[in-house]
Design a protein around this motif. Structure first.
Motif, PDB file in Angstrom:
ATOM      1  N   THR A   1      11.885 101.188 -18.798  1.00 56.89           N
ATOM      2  CA  THR A   1      11.469 101.663 -17.482  1.00 56.89           C
ATOM      3  C   THR A   1      10.227 100.930 -16.977  1.00 56.89           C
ATOM      4  OG1 THR A   1      10.112 103.426 -18.440  1.00 56.89           O
ATOM      5  CG2 THR A   1      12.416 103.947 -17.974  1.00 56.89           C
ATOM      6  N   ASP A   2       9.554 100.209 -17.834  1.00 57.53           N
ATOM      7  CA  ASP A   2       8.339  99.507 -17.408  1.00 57.53           C
ATOM      8  C   ASP A   2       8.635  98.217 -16.663  1.00 57.53           C
ATOM      9  OD1 ASP A   2       6.388 101.286 -18.473  1.00 57.53           O
ATOM     10  OD2 ASP A   2       6.893 100.576 -20.465  1.00 57.53           O
ATOM     11  N   GLY A   3       9.891  97.766 -16.679  1.00 56.81           N
ATOM     12  CA  GLY A   3      10.248  96.560 -15.952  1.00 56.81           C
ATOM     13  C   GLY A   3      10.371  95.355 -16.854  1.00 56.81           C
ATOM     14  N   LEU A   4      11.188  94.436 -16.392  1.00 56.09           N
ATOM     15  CA  LEU A   4      11.521  93.255 -17.186  1.00 56.09           C
ATOM     16  C   LEU A   4      10.304  92.382 -17.453  1.00 56.09           C
ATOM     17  CD1 LEU A   4      14.043  91.902 -18.419  1.00 56.09           C
ATOM     18  CD2 LEU A   4      14.161  90.514 -16.358  1.00 56.09           C
ATOM     19  N   GLU A   5       9.507  92.114 -16.431  1.00 54.06           N
ATOM     20  CA  GLU A   5       8.359  91.219 -16.621  1.00 54.06           C
ATOM     21  C   GLU A   5       7.345  91.832 -17.570  1.00 54.06           C
ATOM     22  OE1 GLU A   5       8.242  88.123 -15.827  1.00 54.06           O
ATOM     23  OE2 GLU A   5      10.215  88.353 -14.920  1.00 54.06           O
ATOM     24  N   ALA A   6       7.158  93.153 -17.491  1.00 48.44           N
ATOM     25  CA  ALA A   6       6.236  93.816 -18.415  1.00 48.44           C
ATOM     26  C   ALA A   6       6.730  93.690 -19.847  1.00 48.44           C
ATOM     27  CB  ALA A   6       6.073  95.280 -18.031  1.00 48.44           C
TER      28      ALA A   6
ATOM     29  N   ALA B   1       4.856  91.799 -22.890  1.00 51.34           N
ATOM     30  CA  ALA B   1       4.499  92.531 -24.107  1.00 51.34           C
ATOM     31  C   ALA B   1       5.065  91.837 -25.343  1.00 51.34           C
ATOM     32  CB  ALA B   1       5.021  93.962 -24.015  1.00 51.34           C
ATOM     33  N   ILE B   2       6.297  91.334 -25.249  1.00 53.25           N
ATOM     34  CA  ILE B   2       6.873  90.586 -26.369  1.00 53.25           C
ATOM     35  C   ILE B   2       6.044  89.339 -26.647  1.00 53.25           C
ATOM     36  CG2 ILE B   2       8.856  89.164 -27.049  1.00 53.25           C
ATOM     37  CD1 ILE B   2      10.642  91.251 -25.643  1.00 53.25           C
ATOM     38  N   GLY B   3       5.657  88.634 -25.590  1.00 56.48           N
ATOM     39  CA  GLY B   3       4.855  87.424 -25.760  1.00 56.48           C
ATOM     40  C   GLY B   3       3.506  87.686 -26.410  1.00 56.48           C
ATOM     41  N   ARG B   4       2.955  88.884 -26.196  1.00 55.98           N
ATOM     42  CA  ARG B   4       1.643  89.226 -26.762  1.00 55.98           C
ATOM     43  C   ARG B   4       1.741  89.810 -28.166  1.00 55.98           C
ATOM     44  NH1 ARG B   4       1.002  91.754 -21.645  1.00 55.98           N
ATOM     45  NH2 ARG B   4       1.358  93.761 -22.657  1.00 55.98           N
TER      46      ARG B   4
ATOM     47  N   PRO C   1       1.758  83.718 -34.391  1.00 52.93           N
ATOM     48  CA  PRO C   1       3.020  84.172 -33.820  1.00 52.93           C
ATOM     49  C   PRO C   1       3.314  83.528 -32.465  1.00 52.93           C
ATOM     50  CG  PRO C   1       1.794  86.033 -34.688  1.00 52.93           C
ATOM     51  CD  PRO C   1       0.870  84.845 -34.758  1.00 52.93           C
ATOM     52  N   ARG C   2       4.584  83.170 -32.284  1.00 47.30           N
ATOM     53  CA  ARG C   2       5.044  82.669 -30.989  1.00 47.30           C
ATOM     54  C   ARG C   2       6.410  83.296 -30.727  1.00 47.30           C
ATOM     55  NH1 ARG C   2       5.585  76.325 -28.906  1.00 47.30           N
ATOM     56  NH2 ARG C   2       5.519  76.850 -26.690  1.00 47.30           N
ATOM     57  N   PRO C   3       6.446  84.534 -30.254  1.00 51.01           N
ATOM     58  CA  PRO C   3       7.726  85.221 -30.062  1.00 51.01           C
ATOM     59  C   PRO C   3       8.649  84.460 -29.112  1.00 51.01           C
ATOM     60  CG  PRO C   3       5.895  86.757 -29.890  1.00 51.01           C
ATOM     61  CD  PRO C   3       5.303  85.385 -29.890  1.00 51.01           C
TER      62      PRO C   3
ATOM     63  N   VAL D   1      12.185  75.528 -33.255  1.00 49.24           N
ATOM     64  CA  VAL D   1      12.150  76.478 -32.142  1.00 49.24           C
ATOM     65  C   VAL D   1      10.738  77.030 -31.972  1.00 49.24           C
ATOM     66  CG1 VAL D   1      13.001  78.710 -31.335  1.00 49.24           C
ATOM     67  CG2 VAL D   1      14.589  77.058 -32.336  1.00 49.24           C
ATOM     68  N   HIS D   2      10.074  77.325 -33.073  1.00 46.48           N
ATOM     69  CA  HIS D   2       8.684  77.792 -33.003  1.00 46.48           C
ATOM     70  C   HIS D   2       7.805  76.764 -32.290  1.00 46.48           C
ATOM     71  CE1 HIS D   2       4.749  79.339 -34.249  1.00 46.48           C
ATOM     72  NE2 HIS D   2       4.471  78.107 -34.623  1.00 46.48           N
ATOM     73  N   GLU D   3       7.998  75.507 -32.621  1.00 46.54           N
ATOM     74  CA  GLU D   3       7.148  74.457 -32.043  1.00 46.54           C
ATOM     75  C   GLU D   3       7.406  74.265 -30.550  1.00 46.54           C
ATOM     76  OE1 GLU D   3       6.618  71.747 -36.096  1.00 46.54           O
ATOM     77  OE2 GLU D   3       8.188  71.245 -34.642  1.00 46.54           O
ATOM     78  N   SER D   4       8.644  74.434 -30.116  1.00 48.25           N
ATOM     79  CA  SER D   4       8.977  74.203 -28.709  1.00 48.25           C
ATOM     80  C   SER D   4       8.943  75.480 -27.874  1.00 48.25           C
ATOM     81  CB  SER D   4      10.376  73.586 -28.591  1.00 48.25           C
ATOM     82  OG  SER D   4      11.380  74.509 -28.983  1.00 48.25           O
ATOM     83  N   GLY D   5       9.136  76.631 -28.529  1.00 53.50           N
ATOM     84  CA  GLY D   5       9.233  77.887 -27.793  1.00 53.50           C
ATOM     85  C   GLY D   5      10.562  78.070 -27.087  1.00 53.50           C
ATOM     86  N   ILE D   6      11.549  77.212 -27.413  1.00 49.61           N
ATOM     87  CA  ILE D   6      12.860  77.261 -26.766  1.00 49.61           C
ATOM     88  C   ILE D   6      13.892  77.689 -27.796  1.00 49.61           C
ATOM     89  CG2 ILE D   6      14.626  75.943 -25.545  1.00 49.61           C
ATOM     90  CD1 ILE D   6      12.390  73.996 -24.694  1.00 49.61           C
TER      91      ILE D   6
END
Length: 211
Positions: free
Chosen positions: A5-10, A14-17, A37-39, A60-65
């Protein structure tokens, strides 16, 4: 953590943090993340296909993709999609069982996904994507979480049951796959039914849902 309910961008923010695996390491394992960490996850409100893998590898960790490695090349070959299509978040969501690279074991193989991640993030991420119609569960950890008691004793046995699993009366539909690692090339040679029977059905579904 946030909920749907908090919205997609939130949720993406939060995952990124998230630093739970760094700041509150799992007790009794002695297992620390080898890097900051690099979620890595792709949450979407439009994609109808969800790719549920294990955890990012080092590249994937190094590129973030996500799937930006040889395993991703093979997965895209299985799906018969190009990179632009695969990384179009309106077509594919990508939410692994663990969002961060867990490191290597003594033999140089990737460690399992961190156990903290799925209990914290999986249900909120899935709740944020009610439009998903097909979940591709890749490898034993994703299969264990998504299939529960339907999962068999090995990945091979589970993937052999793909028809019963895919055509079960559930929403979203689920299709089990082996890991696309090139280390599994021998498995593919020993199980020709995978390319001959399962992949054509997978490709038809992908064309239908990602067009």
């Amino acid at each position: 953590m946030v909920d749907a309910t908090d919205g997609l961008e939130a949720m993406r923010a939060a995952i990124g943090r998230c630093r739970v695996c760094r700041d509150e390491p799992l007790r009794g394992t002695g297992h620390q993340l080898p890097h900051e960490p690099r979620p890595v996850a792709v949450i979407s409100t439009k994609a109808r296909i969800l790719i549920a893998g294990q955890a990012p590898g080092l590249k994937v960790h190094e590129s973030g993709i996500p799937f930006n490695d040889a395993s991703g090349d093979r997965l895209r070959e299985w799906l018969q999609v190009d990179r632009d299509t695969f990384y179009d978040r309106d077509r594919f969501a990508i939410v692994p069982m663990g969002f961060c690279f867990p490191g290597y074991d003594a033999k140089g193989s990737d460690l399992p996904p961190r156990r903290e991640c799925a209990p914290l993030w999986r249900l909120p991420a899935l709740a944020a994507m009610p439009q998903i119609e097909l979940v591709l569960v890749i490898g034993q950890y994703a299969q264990a979480w998504h299939l529960r008691n339907e999962r068999r004793g090995s990945v091979t046995e589970t993937v052999l049951m793909w028809r019963e699993i895919l055509f079960a009366n559930r929403s979203p539909a689920i299709l089990p796959l082996p890991h696309p690692s090139w280390r599994n090339s021998g498995w593919i040679r020993r199980n020709p039914w995978f390319e001959e029977e399962l992949l054509p059905v997978l490709r038809t579904r992908v064309t239908m849902l990602s067009g």
